[in-house]
Design a protein around this motif. Structure first.
Motif, PDB file in Angstrom:
ATOM      1  N   TYR A  98       0.234  -2.078 -12.666  1.00  0.00           N
ATOM      2  CA  TYR A  98       1.156  -0.946 -12.640  1.00  0.00           C
ATOM      3  C   TYR A  98       1.110  -0.166 -13.957  1.00  0.00           C
ATOM      4  CZ  TYR A  98       3.396  -2.504  -8.305  1.00  0.00           C
ATOM      5  OH  TYR A  98       3.668  -2.856  -7.004  1.00  0.00           O
ATOM      6  N   LYS A  99       0.921  -0.872 -15.074  1.00  0.00           N
ATOM      7  CA  LYS A  99       0.855  -0.180 -16.359  1.00  0.00           C
ATOM      8  C   LYS A  99      -0.462   0.567 -16.532  1.00  0.00           C
ATOM      9  CE  LYS A  99       4.102  -3.142 -18.740  1.00  0.00           C
ATOM     10  NZ  LYS A  99       4.343  -4.139 -19.769  1.00  0.00           N
ATOM     11  N   LEU A 100      -1.536   0.049 -15.944  1.00  0.00           N
ATOM     12  CA  LEU A 100      -2.843   0.683 -16.094  1.00  0.00           C
ATOM     13  C   LEU A 100      -3.032   1.879 -15.166  1.00  0.00           C
ATOM     14  CD1 LEU A 100      -5.152  -2.449 -16.421  1.00  0.00           C
ATOM     15  CD2 LEU A 100      -4.489  -0.857 -18.222  1.00  0.00           C
ATOM     16  N   VAL A 101      -2.403   1.865 -13.993  1.00  0.00           N
ATOM     17  CA  VAL A 101      -2.580   2.942 -13.017  1.00  0.00           C
ATOM     18  C   VAL A 101      -1.279   3.742 -12.921  1.00  0.00           C
ATOM     19  CG1 VAL A 101      -3.168   3.508 -10.633  1.00  0.00           C
ATOM     20  CG2 VAL A 101      -4.177   1.483 -11.720  1.00  0.00           C
ATOM     21  N   PRO A 102      -1.265   4.936 -13.508  1.00  0.00           N
ATOM     22  CA  PRO A 102      -0.035   5.728 -13.493  1.00  0.00           C
ATOM     23  C   PRO A 102       0.383   6.119 -12.076  1.00  0.00           C
ATOM     24  CG  PRO A 102      -1.798   6.855 -14.723  1.00  0.00           C
ATOM     25  CD  PRO A 102      -2.363   5.585 -14.177  1.00  0.00           C
ATOM     26  N   GLY A 103       1.665   5.954 -11.784  1.00  0.00           N
ATOM     27  CA  GLY A 103       2.221   6.371 -10.501  1.00  0.00           C
ATOM     28  C   GLY A 103       2.006   5.399  -9.358  1.00  0.00           C
ATOM     29  N   LEU A 104       1.274   4.320  -9.563  1.00  0.00           N
ATOM     30  CA  LEU A 104       0.979   3.385  -8.479  1.00  0.00           C
ATOM     31  C   LEU A 104       2.242   2.687  -7.979  1.00  0.00           C
ATOM     32  CD1 LEU A 104      -1.100   1.937  -6.696  1.00  0.00           C
ATOM     33  CD2 LEU A 104      -1.324   0.223  -8.498  1.00  0.00           C
ATOM     34  N   GLN A 105       3.080   2.223  -8.907  1.00  0.00           N
ATOM     35  CA  GLN A 105       4.282   1.504  -8.495  1.00  0.00           C
ATOM     36  C   GLN A 105       5.200   2.410  -7.679  1.00  0.00           C
ATOM     37  OE1 GLN A 105       6.609  -0.159 -11.700  1.00  0.00           O
ATOM     38  NE2 GLN A 105       7.784  -1.444 -10.315  1.00  0.00           N
ATOM     39  N   GLU A 106       5.379   3.645  -8.126  1.00  0.00           N
ATOM     40  CA  GLU A 106       6.239   4.569  -7.398  1.00  0.00           C
ATOM     41  C   GLU A 106       5.675   4.850  -6.011  1.00  0.00           C
ATOM     42  OE1 GLU A 106       5.050   5.249 -10.485  1.00  0.00           O
ATOM     43  OE2 GLU A 106       6.859   5.048 -11.707  1.00  0.00           O
ATOM     44  N   ALA A 107       4.340   5.015  -5.922  1.00  0.00           N
ATOM     45  CA  ALA A 107       3.707   5.292  -4.629  1.00  0.00           C
ATOM     46  C   ALA A 107       3.868   4.104  -3.685  1.00  0.00           C
ATOM     47  CB  ALA A 107       2.226   5.613  -4.829  1.00  0.00           C
ATOM     48  N   GLU A 108       3.680   2.895  -4.187  1.00  0.00           N
ATOM     49  CA  GLU A 108       3.837   1.709  -3.353  1.00  0.00           C
ATOM     50  C   GLU A 108       5.279   1.541  -2.881  1.00  0.00           C
ATOM     51  OE1 GLU A 108       2.253  -1.889  -4.992  1.00  0.00           O
ATOM     52  OE2 GLU A 108       0.208  -1.135  -4.975  1.00  0.00           O
ATOM     53  N   MET A 109       6.228   1.790  -3.785  1.00  0.00           N
ATOM     54  CA  MET A 109       7.639   1.674  -3.399  1.00  0.00           C
ATOM     55  C   MET A 109       7.979   2.719  -2.333  1.00  0.00           C
ATOM     56  SD  MET A 109       9.381   0.889  -7.095  1.00  0.00           S
ATOM     57  CE  MET A 109      11.046   0.858  -6.454  1.00  0.00           C
ATOM     58  N   ARG A 110       7.452   3.945  -2.491  1.00  0.00           N
ATOM     59  CA  ARG A 110       7.720   5.002  -1.515  1.00  0.00           C
ATOM     60  C   ARG A 110       7.142   4.628  -0.147  1.00  0.00           C
ATOM     61  NH1 ARG A 110       4.934   8.647  -3.652  1.00  0.00           N
ATOM     62  NH2 ARG A 110       3.256   8.729  -2.126  1.00  0.00           N
ATOM     63  N   LYS A 111       5.894   4.111  -0.142  1.00  0.00           N
ATOM     64  CA  LYS A 111       5.267   3.707   1.111  1.00  0.00           C
ATOM     65  C   LYS A 111       6.033   2.563   1.777  1.00  0.00           C
ATOM     66  CE  LYS A 111       0.582   5.096  -0.099  1.00  0.00           C
ATOM     67  NZ  LYS A 111      -0.782   4.632  -0.416  1.00  0.00           N
ATOM     68  N   GLN A 112       6.496   1.626   0.973  1.00  0.00           N
ATOM     69  CA  GLN A 112       7.262   0.501   1.521  1.00  0.00           C
ATOM     70  C   GLN A 112       8.555   0.997   2.156  1.00  0.00           C
ATOM     71  OE1 GLN A 112       8.724  -2.338  -1.366  1.00  0.00           O
ATOM     72  NE2 GLN A 112       8.943  -3.932   0.172  1.00  0.00           N
ATOM     73  N   ARG A 113       9.262   1.910   1.478  1.00  0.00           N
ATOM     74  CA  ARG A 113      10.511   2.458   2.020  1.00  0.00           C
ATOM     75  C   ARG A 113      10.250   3.222   3.331  1.00  0.00           C
ATOM     76  NH1 ARG A 113      13.647   1.114  -1.879  1.00  0.00           N
ATOM     77  NH2 ARG A 113      13.431   1.675  -4.039  1.00  0.00           N
TER      78      ARG A 113
END
Length: 169
Positions: A6-21
């Motif tokens: 998550y720290k190496l790939v910007p925006g990945l965590q937010e994208a995964e959380m959005r997809k999960q929701r």
């Protein structure tokens, strides 16, 4: 490992959380790990503290104090959760009054040992073994690891047994 990605790939965590929701919203289900009324607080927290930086408007003020207090009161409720059934596997120990618990997937077997020892008024948590599928679990195993490796295709809750520690030698 996930935190590093998550720290190496910007925006990945937010994208995964959005997809999960979105996925759970399509199914009409509540998102696991979400505390009611706090669905966007995680995103706000991630955005405002990305890479350890703080924005100019995040100076010490009332909003920052409220966010810090909310963060302190989280107690891993926003983590992925695991449902567990704790059953006694010995006549030497009594069963728990409430054998069903739900806790963070980041909790370890050692946390469970301490919890059970406290509930049963044992002098030491080292007197216990916790088993899954009749296999003794290591104290440093996280519950997520146990679910993925020992409880693969079985339905929740994770069934764990506890018993007095047995010396094998």
């Amino acid at each position: 490992m996930q935190d590093i990605v998550y720290k190496l790939v910007p925006g990945l965590q937010e994208a995964e959380m959005r997809k999960q929701r979105e996925f759970y919203h399509k199914l009409g289900m509540e998102v696991p790990g979400d505390v009611k009324g706090e669905t966007c607080s995680v995103k706000q927290h991630v955005d405002s503290h990305r890479n350890g930086e703080t924005k100019a408007e995040d100076s010490p003020n009332k909003e920052a104090a409220e966010e810090k207090q909310e963060e302190d009161n989280d107690y891993h409720r926003s983590d992925e959760q695991v449902s567990i059934c704790l059953e006694c596997n010995s006549s030497k120990l009594r069963g728990l009054k409430r054998k069903w618990i739900r806790c963070s997937a980041q909790a370890t077997v050692l946390h469970l040992k301490k919890f059970i020892a406290k509930k049963l008024n044992l002098s030491s948590f080292n007197e216990l073994d916790i088993l899954c599928n009749e296999e003794i679990l290591g104290k440093d195993h996280t519950l997520k690891f146990v679910v993925v490796t020992r409880w693969r295709f079985k339905k929740a809750p994770l069934l764990l047994h506890y018993r007095p520690k047995m010396d094998l030698l």
